[in-house]
Design a protein around this motif. Structure first.
Motif, short mmCIF file in Angstrom:
data_model
loop_
_atom_site.label_atom_id
_atom_site.label_comp_id
_atom_site.label_asym_id
_atom_site.label_seq_id
_atom_site.Cartn_x
_atom_site.Cartn_y
_atom_site.Cartn_z
N VAL A 183 0.78 -1.01 0.09
CA VAL A 183 0.18 -0.01 0.00
C VAL A 183 0.93 1.22 0.05
CG1 VAL A 183 -1.72 1.21 1.35
CG2 VAL A 183 -1.90 -1.18 1.30
N GLN A 186 2.38 1.86 -3.18
CA GLN A 186 1.37 1.80 -4.25
C GLN A 186 1.69 0.65 -5.40
OE1 GLN A 186 0.81 5.71 -5.89
NE2 GLN A 186 0.06 6.79 -4.05
N LEU A 191 -0.01 -6.00 -3.69
CA LEU A 191 -0.91 -5.79 -2.75
C LEU A 191 -2.01 -7.00 -3.12
CD1 LEU A 191 -2.71 -4.47 -0.63
CD2 LEU A 191 -3.66 -3.20 -2.43
N GLY A 211 -7.16 -5.07 2.06
CA GLY A 211 -6.21 -4.90 0.81
C GLY A 211 -6.88 -5.12 -0.50
#
Length: 263
Positions: A183, A186, A191, A211
């Protein structure tokens, strides 16, 4: 002497001295025990019963009787850690190492306390020193990774978490922290990967569900986002983020274009 006068007579005995030298035959004491040994025995019994405050008092008494007793400092530190008295626990762990440099297990406790005290740089040094001494790797690697993560050294932290997963592929904490790293960076692909891996191990993991919900909303997959958020609020009805994102996904449902499922 009357019964009333017997009840109120003064006892000429120091209560601290009594703690350091329990009466002969008291529980946990053997003939010939020193005051420190007697207090240590009492502290261990109290610790096993999860009476951590009392155990801390007993270990403090052992230190008062024998200030250079490294195990007493270590056991006191463990009690203080249980009581979440991080600063005091760190001081006791540090003193245990000073008195007995070979007691490297105290470095793990010291590092953990320093993380709670926002001392990630010092904590990292403790975990690396422990690893250099050949201690048990898993707990030290986890502490090292968390320290690196707190210091913002995310790539290095990720490498250490992945090293932990090589040791134990089913370890939940490294996976949860890799989700947090994904996270922060990014990194949508990571993720999704780590969230799915954690859900295989713990289907009710809030971190993994968050998530997956985040990834679904990012991809415009509102049905999947709604499903993950619904599962999240079923597990934790008090989660504001879960309810907020569930409502947001529901509002977007009608306007969002069809999206491929990520489940």
């Amino acid at each position: 002497m009357s019964e009333e006068s017997e009840r109120w007579q003064w006892v000429d005995e120091d209560p601290i001295e009594k703690l350091l030298r329990p009466p002969a035959g008291s529980p946990g004491e053997s003939p010939g025990q020193s005051p420190a040994e007697a207090a240590m025995a009492a502290g261990r019994a109290q610790f096993e019963q999860k009476r951590y405050e009392e155990a801390a008092g007993s270990f403090t008494a052992a230190i008062a009787a024998e200030p250079g007793h490294p195990l007493a400092h270590f056991d006191l530190a463990v009690c203080l850690e249980k009581l979440e008295q991080w600063k005091a626990a760190a001081g006791s762990f540090r003193r245990a190492v000073e008195l007995d440099p070979g007691r490297v297990q105290a470095l793990i406790g010291l590092g953990a306390c320093l993380l709670h005290l926002d001392g990630a740089e010092q904590a990292l040094a403790c975990f690396e020193q422990y690893l250099s001494a050949g201690g048990e790797r898993e707990s030290a690697l986890l502490g090292k990774a968390v320290s690196l993560q707190q210091l913002g050294r995310l790539d290095e932290a990720g490498e250490v978490y992945r090293e932990l997963l090589q040791i134990d592929p089913g370890a939940a904490e490294p996976l949860a922290n890799l989700i947090a790293l994904s996270v922060a960076r990014q990194d949508a692909e990571s993720l999704g990967y780590y969230s799915r891996q954690l859900l295989k191990i713990h289907p009710q993991s809030k971190v993994a569900l968050q998530g997956m919900a985040m990834l679904a909303m990012r991809n415009g997959d509102q049905p999947a986002a709604i499903e993950y958020c619904r599962r999240l609020v079923e597990i934790d009805p008090d989660t504001f983020a879960g309810w907020f994102n569930l409502r947001f996904a529901q509002q977007k449902m009608n306007s969002a274009p069809p999206a491929r499922s990520i489940a």
